[in-house]
Structures are given as C-alpha cells and as structure tokens.
Design a protein around this motif. Structure first.
Motif, PDB file in Angstrom:
ATOM      1  N   LYS A   1      30.887  41.579  40.109  1.00  0.00           N
ATOM      2  CA  LYS A   1      30.656  41.449  41.558  1.00  0.00           C
ATOM      3  C   LYS A   1      31.416  40.261  42.141  1.00  0.00           C
ATOM      4  O   LYS A   1      32.022  40.362  43.206  1.00  0.00           O
ATOM      5  CB  LYS A   1      29.162  41.286  41.844  1.00  0.00           C
ATOM      6  N   ILE A   2      31.353  39.125  41.458  1.00  0.00           N
ATOM      7  CA  ILE A   2      32.038  37.934  41.946  1.00  0.00           C
ATOM      8  C   ILE A   2      33.546  38.145  41.958  1.00  0.00           C
ATOM      9  O   ILE A   2      34.228  37.794  42.933  1.00  0.00           O
ATOM     10  CB  ILE A   2      31.668  36.701  41.085  1.00  0.00           C
ATOM     11  N   CYS A   3      34.073  38.724  40.897  1.00  0.00           N
ATOM     12  CA  CYS A   3      35.512  38.987  40.837  1.00  0.00           C
ATOM     13  C   CYS A   3      35.935  39.932  41.952  1.00  0.00           C
ATOM     14  O   CYS A   3      36.977  39.730  42.585  1.00  0.00           O
ATOM     15  CB  CYS A   3      35.903  39.549  39.472  1.00  0.00           C
ATOM     16  N   ASP A   4      35.135  40.941  42.216  1.00  0.00           N
ATOM     17  CA  ASP A   4      35.430  41.882  43.292  1.00  0.00           C
ATOM     18  C   ASP A   4      35.406  41.175  44.648  1.00  0.00           C
ATOM     19  O   ASP A   4      36.297  41.339  45.463  1.00  0.00           O
ATOM     20  CB  ASP A   4      34.435  43.040  43.259  1.00  0.00           C
ATOM     21  N   LYS A   5      34.387  40.368  44.858  1.00  0.00           N
ATOM     22  CA  LYS A   5      34.235  39.666  46.135  1.00  0.00           C
ATOM     23  C   LYS A   5      35.410  38.738  46.420  1.00  0.00           C
ATOM     24  O   LYS A   5      35.865  38.628  47.558  1.00  0.00           O
ATOM     25  CB  LYS A   5      32.934  38.864  46.125  1.00  0.00           C
ATOM     26  N   TYR A   6      35.915  38.064  45.405  1.00  0.00           N
ATOM     27  CA  TYR A   6      36.982  37.081  45.594  1.00  0.00           C
ATOM     28  C   TYR A   6      38.354  37.573  45.132  1.00  0.00           C
ATOM     29  O   TYR A   6      39.274  36.775  44.973  1.00  0.00           O
ATOM     30  CB  TYR A   6      36.612  35.771  44.891  1.00  0.00           C
ATOM     31  N   ASP A   7      38.491  38.880  44.946  1.00  0.00           N
ATOM     32  CA  ASP A   7      39.766  39.495  44.554  1.00  0.00           C
ATOM     33  C   ASP A   7      40.366  38.898  43.286  1.00  0.00           C
ATOM     34  O   ASP A   7      41.575  38.719  43.181  1.00  0.00           O
ATOM     35  CB  ASP A   7      40.798  39.402  45.687  1.00  0.00           C
TER      36      ASP A   7
ATOM     37  N   LEU B   1      40.230  37.417  34.773  1.00  0.00           N
ATOM     38  CA  LEU B   1      39.353  36.278  34.527  1.00  0.00           C
ATOM     39  C   LEU B   1      39.755  35.628  33.214  1.00  0.00           C
ATOM     40  O   LEU B   1      39.658  36.245  32.160  1.00  0.00           O
ATOM     41  CB  LEU B   1      37.884  36.714  34.485  1.00  0.00           C
ATOM     42  N   ASP B   2      40.240  34.392  33.314  1.00  0.00           N
ATOM     43  CA  ASP B   2      40.709  33.687  32.121  1.00  0.00           C
ATOM     44  C   ASP B   2      39.635  32.809  31.493  1.00  0.00           C
ATOM     45  O   ASP B   2      39.617  32.633  30.281  1.00  0.00           O
ATOM     46  CB  ASP B   2      41.919  32.816  32.470  1.00  0.00           C
ATOM     47  N   ARG B   3      38.737  32.251  32.331  1.00  0.00           N
ATOM     48  CA  ARG B   3      37.734  31.324  31.796  1.00  0.00           C
ATOM     49  C   ARG B   3      36.478  31.367  32.648  1.00  0.00           C
ATOM     50  O   ARG B   3      36.548  31.460  33.863  1.00  0.00           O
ATOM     51  CB  ARG B   3      38.309  29.909  31.816  1.00  0.00           C
ATOM     52  N   VAL B   4      35.349  31.296  31.970  1.00  0.00           N
ATOM     53  CA  VAL B   4      34.060  31.209  32.646  1.00  0.00           C
ATOM     54  C   VAL B   4      33.239  30.104  31.979  1.00  0.00           C
ATOM     55  O   VAL B   4      33.261  29.951  30.761  1.00  0.00           O
ATOM     56  CB  VAL B   4      33.313  32.568  32.624  1.00  0.00           C
ATOM     57  N   VAL B   5      32.584  29.303  32.825  1.00  0.00           N
ATOM     58  CA  VAL B   5      31.686  28.259  32.338  1.00  0.00           C
ATOM     59  C   VAL B   5      30.300  28.587  32.869  1.00  0.00           C
ATOM     60  O   VAL B   5      30.134  28.802  34.076  1.00  0.00           O
ATOM     61  CB  VAL B   5      32.112  26.854  32.826  1.00  0.00           C
ATOM     62  N   MET B   6      29.324  28.659  31.969  1.00  0.00           N
ATOM     63  CA  MET B   6      27.974  29.003  32.396  1.00  0.00           C
ATOM     64  C   MET B   6      26.947  28.282  31.541  1.00  0.00           C
ATOM     65  O   MET B   6      27.266  27.718  30.500  1.00  0.00           O
ATOM     66  CB  MET B   6      27.767  30.506  32.351  1.00  0.00           C
ATOM     67  N   GLU B   7      25.724  28.359  32.016  1.00  0.00           N
ATOM     68  CA  GLU B   7      24.600  27.719  31.345  1.00  0.00           C
ATOM     69  C   GLU B   7      23.528  28.777  31.107  1.00  0.00           C
ATOM     70  O   GLU B   7      23.281  29.615  31.970  1.00  0.00           O
ATOM     71  CB  GLU B   7      24.080  26.630  32.282  1.00  0.00           C
TER      72      GLU B   7
ATOM     73  N   ILE C   1      26.257  30.432  36.550  1.00  0.00           N
ATOM     74  CA  ILE C   1      27.710  30.466  36.430  1.00  0.00           C
ATOM     75  C   ILE C   1      28.265  29.323  37.273  1.00  0.00           C
ATOM     76  O   ILE C   1      28.020  29.253  38.473  1.00  0.00           O
ATOM     77  CB  ILE C   1      28.273  31.821  36.901  1.00  0.00           C
ATOM     78  N   TYR C   2      29.004  28.428  36.624  1.00  0.00           N
ATOM     79  CA  TYR C   2      29.542  27.250  37.303  1.00  0.00           C
ATOM     80  C   TYR C   2      31.018  27.395  37.677  1.00  0.00           C
ATOM     81  O   TYR C   2      31.425  26.968  38.749  1.00  0.00           O
ATOM     82  CB  TYR C   2      29.381  26.009  36.429  1.00  0.00           C
ATOM     83  N   VAL C   3      31.806  27.933  36.766  1.00  0.00           N
ATOM     84  CA  VAL C   3      33.251  27.950  36.972  1.00  0.00           C
ATOM     85  C   VAL C   3      33.822  29.309  36.589  1.00  0.00           C
ATOM     86  O   VAL C   3      33.463  29.873  35.554  1.00  0.00           O
ATOM     87  CB  VAL C   3      33.945  26.863  36.098  1.00  0.00           C
ATOM     88  N   LEU C   4      34.710  29.800  37.430  1.00  0.00           N
ATOM     89  CA  LEU C   4      35.525  30.965  37.105  1.00  0.00           C
ATOM     90  C   LEU C   4      36.974  30.560  37.327  1.00  0.00           C
ATOM     91  O   LEU C   4      37.311  30.036  38.389  1.00  0.00           O
ATOM     92  CB  LEU C   4      35.213  32.161  38.011  1.00  0.00           C
ATOM     93  N   GLU C   5      37.808  30.786  36.346  1.00  0.00           N
ATOM     94  CA  GLU C   5      39.236  30.534  36.477  1.00  0.00           C
ATOM     95  C   GLU C   5      39.975  31.819  36.154  1.00  0.00           C
ATOM     96  O   GLU C   5      39.632  32.518  35.206  1.00  0.00           O
ATOM     97  CB  GLU C   5      39.689  29.436  35.512  1.00  0.00           C
ATOM     98  N   GLY C   6      40.960  32.121  36.965  1.00  0.00           N
ATOM     99  CA  GLY C   6      41.724  33.328  36.716  1.00  0.00           C
ATOM    100  C   GLY C   6      42.784  33.523  37.762  1.00  0.00           C
ATOM    101  O   GLY C   6      43.199  32.591  38.441  1.00  0.00           O
ATOM    102  N   LYS C   7      43.198  34.753  37.910  1.00  0.00           N
ATOM    103  CA  LYS C   7      44.265  35.098  38.846  1.00  0.00           C
ATOM    104  C   LYS C   7      43.694  35.978  39.951  1.00  0.00           C
ATOM    105  O   LYS C   7      43.005  36.958  39.682  1.00  0.00           O
ATOM    106  CB  LYS C   7      45.376  35.840  38.100  1.00  0.00           C
ATOM    107  N   ARG C   8      44.023  35.597  41.178  1.00  0.00           N
ATOM    108  CA  ARG C   8      43.593  36.387  42.330  1.00  0.00           C
ATOM    109  C   ARG C   8      44.697  37.342  42.728  1.00  0.00           C
ATOM    110  O   ARG C   8      45.866  37.097  42.527  1.00  0.00           O
ATOM    111  CB  ARG C   8      43.278  35.468  43.503  1.00  0.00           C
ATOM    112  N   ASN C   9      44.285  38.437  43.350  1.00  0.00           N
ATOM    113  CA  ASN C   9      45.225  39.394  43.902  1.00  0.00           C
ATOM    114  C   ASN C   9      45.718  38.822  45.228  1.00  0.00           C
ATOM    115  O   ASN C   9      44.983  38.735  46.187  1.00  0.00           O
ATOM    116  CB  ASN C   9      44.525  40.740  44.124  1.00  0.00           C
ATOM    117  N   ASP C  10      46.982  38.434  45.255  1.00  0.00           N
ATOM    118  CA  ASP C  10      47.541  37.822  46.449  1.00  0.00           C
ATOM    119  C   ASP C  10      48.188  38.839  47.373  1.00  0.00           C
ATOM    120  O   ASP C  10      48.697  38.466  48.435  1.00  0.00           O
ATOM    121  CB  ASP C  10      48.580  36.762  46.061  1.00  0.00           C
ATOM    122  N   ALA C  11      48.175  40.100  46.986  1.00  0.00           N
ATOM    123  CA  ALA C  11      48.757  41.128  47.848  1.00  0.00           C
ATOM    124  C   ALA C  11      47.921  41.305  49.103  1.00  0.00           C
ATOM    125  O   ALA C  11      46.705  41.359  49.059  1.00  0.00           O
ATOM    126  CB  ALA C  11      48.847  42.458  47.089  1.00  0.00           C
ATOM    127  N   VAL C  12      48.591  41.356  50.222  1.00  0.00           N
ATOM    128  CA  VAL C  12      47.912  41.546  51.498  1.00  0.00           C
ATOM    129  C   VAL C  12      48.175  42.963  51.976  1.00  0.00           C
ATOM    130  O   VAL C  12      49.318  43.401  52.041  1.00  0.00           O
ATOM    131  CB  VAL C  12      48.410  40.529  52.550  1.00  0.00           C
TER     132      VAL C  12
END
Length: 90
Positions: free
Chosen positions: A16-22, A26-32, A76-87
C-alpha cells in the motif's frame, strides 16, 4: 502462528505504501517488532522472495529491530528505493 499473520500484514502495508508513493523498487526497509516476535531479517526476506513481487524481493534488505511494543504490531520507520518518475499527462 501470530508471526505468520504479522509478516503478511507488514507485506500488505508495504504494498500500500509503495503504491501510494509510486515506489517501484523497494531496496531497504527499517521496522520495529515486539521482542516476543520471531520475525527476523532472514525470514522476512525469504517471505518477500516467495511472493514473486516486482517491487520487493531478494534485492530488498531489512533491518528489523526488537523493542517493547505491543505484540502483533510492527512500526515501519524507513523505506528506501526507487520511485516512478514518469509523469502521465492526460
């Protein structure tokens, strides 16, 4: 058994988060998670591999911290990855 539901819930929220933020990769996730949880980085990444998902998989790394939080909960604290920059314009 509760960890199975938790790991699936984490995965679904990440989707859901990845979809919301395009986020398209997802390269890295930090969670507790709770100290009582059996979820660890290896188990989480293995679960991601089994999902055969194009956004998360064997390239994704996880930093899972165990703290005194409510069981069956993940923060979930951190998500690192690549966003879809296509407009897309209409």
């Amino acid at each position: 058994m509760h960890d199975t539901f938790l790991i699936k819930g984490i995965y679904e929220e990440l989707i859901k988060i990845c979809d919301k933020y395009d986020i398209i990769r997802l390269d890295r996730v930090v969670m507790e998670v709770s100290r009582n949880s059996h979820i660890d980085e290896e188990e989480f990444i293995e679960f991601l591999k089994e999902q055969n998902d194009s956004i998360m998989g064997e390239w994704t790394t996880a930093d899972i911290r165990k703290e005194d939080i409510e069981e069956n909960t993940a923060i979930i604290y951190v998500l690192e990855g690549k966003r879809n920059d296509a407009v897309i314009e209409n």
